[in-house]
Design an enzyme around this catalytic site. Structure first.
Site, PDB file in Angstrom:
ATOM      1  N   GLY A 321      39.501  32.837  41.447  1.00  0.00           N
ATOM      2  CA  GLY A 321      38.683  34.046  41.320  1.00  0.00           C
ATOM      3  C   GLY A 321      39.519  35.307  41.448  1.00  0.00           C
ATOM      4  O   GLY A 321      39.280  36.296  40.740  1.00  0.00           O
ATOM      5  N   TRP A 324      41.593  35.607  38.276  1.00  0.00           N
ATOM      6  CA  TRP A 324      40.740  36.003  37.149  1.00  0.00           C
ATOM      7  C   TRP A 324      40.757  37.518  36.961  1.00  0.00           C
ATOM      8  O   TRP A 324      40.668  38.019  35.841  1.00  0.00           O
ATOM      9  CB  TRP A 324      39.309  35.522  37.395  1.00  0.00           C
ATOM     10  CG  TRP A 324      38.308  35.996  36.375  1.00  0.00           C
ATOM     11  CD1 TRP A 324      37.981  35.392  35.197  1.00  0.00           C
ATOM     12  CD2 TRP A 324      37.499  37.177  36.447  1.00  0.00           C
ATOM     13  NE1 TRP A 324      37.018  36.112  34.533  1.00  0.00           N
ATOM     14  CE2 TRP A 324      36.701  37.214  35.280  1.00  0.00           C
ATOM     15  CE3 TRP A 324      37.354  38.197  37.387  1.00  0.00           C
ATOM     16  CZ2 TRP A 324      35.785  38.236  35.028  1.00  0.00           C
ATOM     17  CZ3 TRP A 324      36.444  39.220  37.138  1.00  0.00           C
ATOM     18  CH2 TRP A 324      35.680  39.226  35.972  1.00  0.00           C
ATOM     19  N   HIS A 325      40.900  38.250  38.070  1.00  0.00           N
ATOM     20  CA  HIS A 325      40.867  39.714  37.989  1.00  0.00           C
ATOM     21  C   HIS A 325      42.116  40.298  37.356  1.00  0.00           C
ATOM     22  O   HIS A 325      42.084  41.425  36.858  1.00  0.00           O
ATOM     23  CB  HIS A 325      40.671  40.316  39.388  1.00  0.00           C
ATOM     24  CG  HIS A 325      39.278  40.163  39.917  1.00  0.00           C
ATOM     25  ND1 HIS A 325      38.847  39.005  40.528  1.00  0.00           N
ATOM     26  CD2 HIS A 325      38.212  41.001  39.918  1.00  0.00           C
ATOM     27  CE1 HIS A 325      37.588  39.158  40.894  1.00  0.00           C
ATOM     28  NE2 HIS A 325      37.174  40.338  40.531  1.00  0.00           N
ATOM     29  N   GLY A 326      43.211  39.577  37.373  1.00  0.00           N
ATOM     30  CA  GLY A 326      44.413  40.128  36.769  1.00  0.00           C
ATOM     31  C   GLY A 326      45.649  39.302  37.068  1.00  0.00           C
ATOM     32  O   GLY A 326      45.689  38.514  38.013  1.00  0.00           O
ATOM     33  N   PHE A 467      39.830  44.019  33.683  1.00  0.00           N
ATOM     34  CA  PHE A 467      39.797  42.599  34.024  1.00  0.00           C
ATOM     35  C   PHE A 467      39.235  41.759  32.889  1.00  0.00           C
ATOM     36  O   PHE A 467      39.365  40.564  32.907  1.00  0.00           O
ATOM     37  CB  PHE A 467      38.967  42.365  35.291  1.00  0.00           C
ATOM     38  CG  PHE A 467      39.397  43.234  36.450  1.00  0.00           C
ATOM     39  CD1 PHE A 467      40.740  43.447  36.694  1.00  0.00           C
ATOM     40  CD2 PHE A 467      38.463  43.831  37.273  1.00  0.00           C
ATOM     41  CE1 PHE A 467      41.150  44.236  37.757  1.00  0.00           C
ATOM     42  CE2 PHE A 467      38.864  44.624  38.334  1.00  0.00           C
ATOM     43  CZ  PHE A 467      40.196  44.819  38.580  1.00  0.00           C
TER      44      PHE A 467
END
Length: 467
Positions: A321, A324-326, A467
């Site tokens: 998770g 996933w943001h970067g 993102f």
């Protein structure tokens, strides 16, 4: 094309007008599909082809999964969908990151490896529409959803412009059934939809960009020049900035969809009033946390195979998770922190914690730890994290430059954390309905006047666009 831009109004007004004027549900869906591709093409036209190809591949593979009698073939088609989606996401989002890791490992072993800069442009919204599209093939494989939907309906589900570039991450079983039957909003839906859009713009432009962002940007740019009070204020202000920025986008998306008769589930539910970290993730970015739970945590074993497997599943889910943001170690660190919070909370048992801490104490503890965990999320490097951490303990010996705007920012955050505690189980539309007509008009007029006053401060993209 930002929701908070004049360009978007020039785009949306004729689209919305035609939506009402066109005869037949099929023509309205065609209009929304074309408008959604135009909306995406306004950022980078060639990447519309990528969106179309991703849509076509998943639709074809989902049909193959549904019609195949062989379980081996069904798994093969699902695997192809995963490879296509995650491969595309990995290439565009993590290609250079993986090469950098390889170069660092080589340097540690005494090898010299310098890779060429591919200058990969990250397609906007790829993380969001990839997860949305994956939910369709996975749900068809699980038998949760049928593949009876046409390619046009599926393409509209993936590309529908309110949620396309920054969510909420819609699951196919939420929006796809709504596309089958004619939808024309009633008077209440139109009115409340535009109210949500206005409230979302207020959260973004006035609270996130004008109230919180200036101090955050200044302190994170020069942390060594900030004193202890200024640093703490900036750290708390980022909690406010990211909440009102992303909550503002979600309100805009939900409102736009509602004004056209579509239902989007809420994406935030007073997260800073959470009494535990699991409660926080039930309230923060609900569409992502539920996606990670349904398609990652539970398949990894969830809490069905003993405490060791549960802790591993929790930590892996939060690491992914975060990533996933970067493509950054800072996001990995942020995910690891939240994974650790959840593991410690489960290990200590919620009942044991409740026996020693009052609900108010638990809310305060969760909020402070979540706020501190935002530091690596906002920082560009570990050195910046260390500099901010040093500032929190007053090690920079810099002067204080707090003014009324900083005090106002802290007051707003206190209101968000403490003042809405008694509203945490009440939806926004119910709260708004209880205000009465006079107060409703006053609130909307205040939002409009604030947007007019601060409209000249610049058009900043929503934080989650990256993102």
């Amino acid at each position: 094309m930002l929701f908070n831009s004049f360009t978007f109004l020039l785009f949306f007004i004729p689209v919305y007008g035609l939506f009402w004027l066109l005869p037949g549900w099929a023509s309205r869906k065609s209009l929304l599909l074309v408008a959604s591709y135009v909306f995406y093409a306004a950022w980078n036209p060639p990447y519309v082809i990528l969106l179309m190809l991703s849509t076509l591949v998943d639709w074809l593979l989902a049909n193959r999964i549904a019609t195949s009698a062989s379980q081996v073939r069904r798994r093969l088609y699902l695997l192809l969908s995963l490879i296509c989606n995650l491969g595309m996401l990995s290439y565009f989002k993590y290609g250079n990151f993986v090469l950098d890791i390889y170069a660092d490992l080589g340097a540690a072993l005494g090898w010299q490896f310098v890779h060429a800069d591919h200058s990969i442009i990250l397609p906007i919204g790829i993380s969001f529409y990839t997860f949305a599209s994956l939910s369709y093939t996975v749900d068809v494989y699980r038998g949760v959803l049928t593949s009876r939907y046409s390619l046009k309906d599926y393409a509209l589900f993936v590309s529908f412009f309110p949620h396309l570039v920054a969510g909420p991450i819609l699951k196919a079983n939420i929006l796809m059934p709504q596309l089958e039957k004619p939808v024309l909003p009633d008077q209440h839906q139109v009115g409340w939809g535009f109210c949500l859009f206005l409230l979302g713009l207020f959260c973004k432009l006035v609270l996130a960009d004008t109230l919180f962002a200036p101090l955050v940007n200044e302190v994170y740019a020069h942390p060594e020049q900030s004193g202890i009070l200024e640093t703490w204020c900036a750290v708390f202000s980022f909690s406010g900035q990211i909440y009102f920025d992303f909550c503002g986008y979600s309100l805009c998306a939900i409102g736009l969809a509602k004004s056209m008769g579509f239902y989007f589930p809420e994406n935030f539910n007073y997260p800073y009033t959470a009494t535990s970290f699991s409660d926080f993730w039930r309230r923060w970015h609900i569409s992502l946390s539920s996606w990670l739970r349904d398609y990652l945590y539970i398949p990894l074993g969830g809490n069905r195979h003993g405490w060791g497997r549960t802790y591993l599943a929790l930590f892996a889910t939060m690491l992914i998770g975060g990533l996933w943001h970067g493509a950054s170690w800072m996001f990995v660190l942020w995910g690891a922190l939240h994974g650790s919070f959840l593991i410690v909370e489960r290990a200590c048992s919620g009942r044991a914690i409740a026996a020693y801490l009052t609900p108010a104490m638990r809310r305060g503890l969760v909020f402070i730890l979540v706020t501190l965990a935002w530091i690596p999320f906002r920082a560009n490097s570990l050195a910046q994290v260390q500099a901010i951490g040093a500032g929190l303990f007053g090690k920079h010996h810099a002067g204080e430059y707090l003014d009324w705007s900083h005090a106002l920012a802290l007051a707003v955050m206190a209101l968000v954390v403490v003042g809405v505690t008694y509203l945490r189980d009440m939806s926004l539309d119910k709260i708004f309905a209880r205000l009465g007509m006079a107060l409703q008009i006053a609130v909307l007029c205040l939002c409009l006047m604030s947007l007019f006053v601060f409209s000249g401060t610049g058009q900043n993209a929503f934080l989650y666009f990256q993102f």
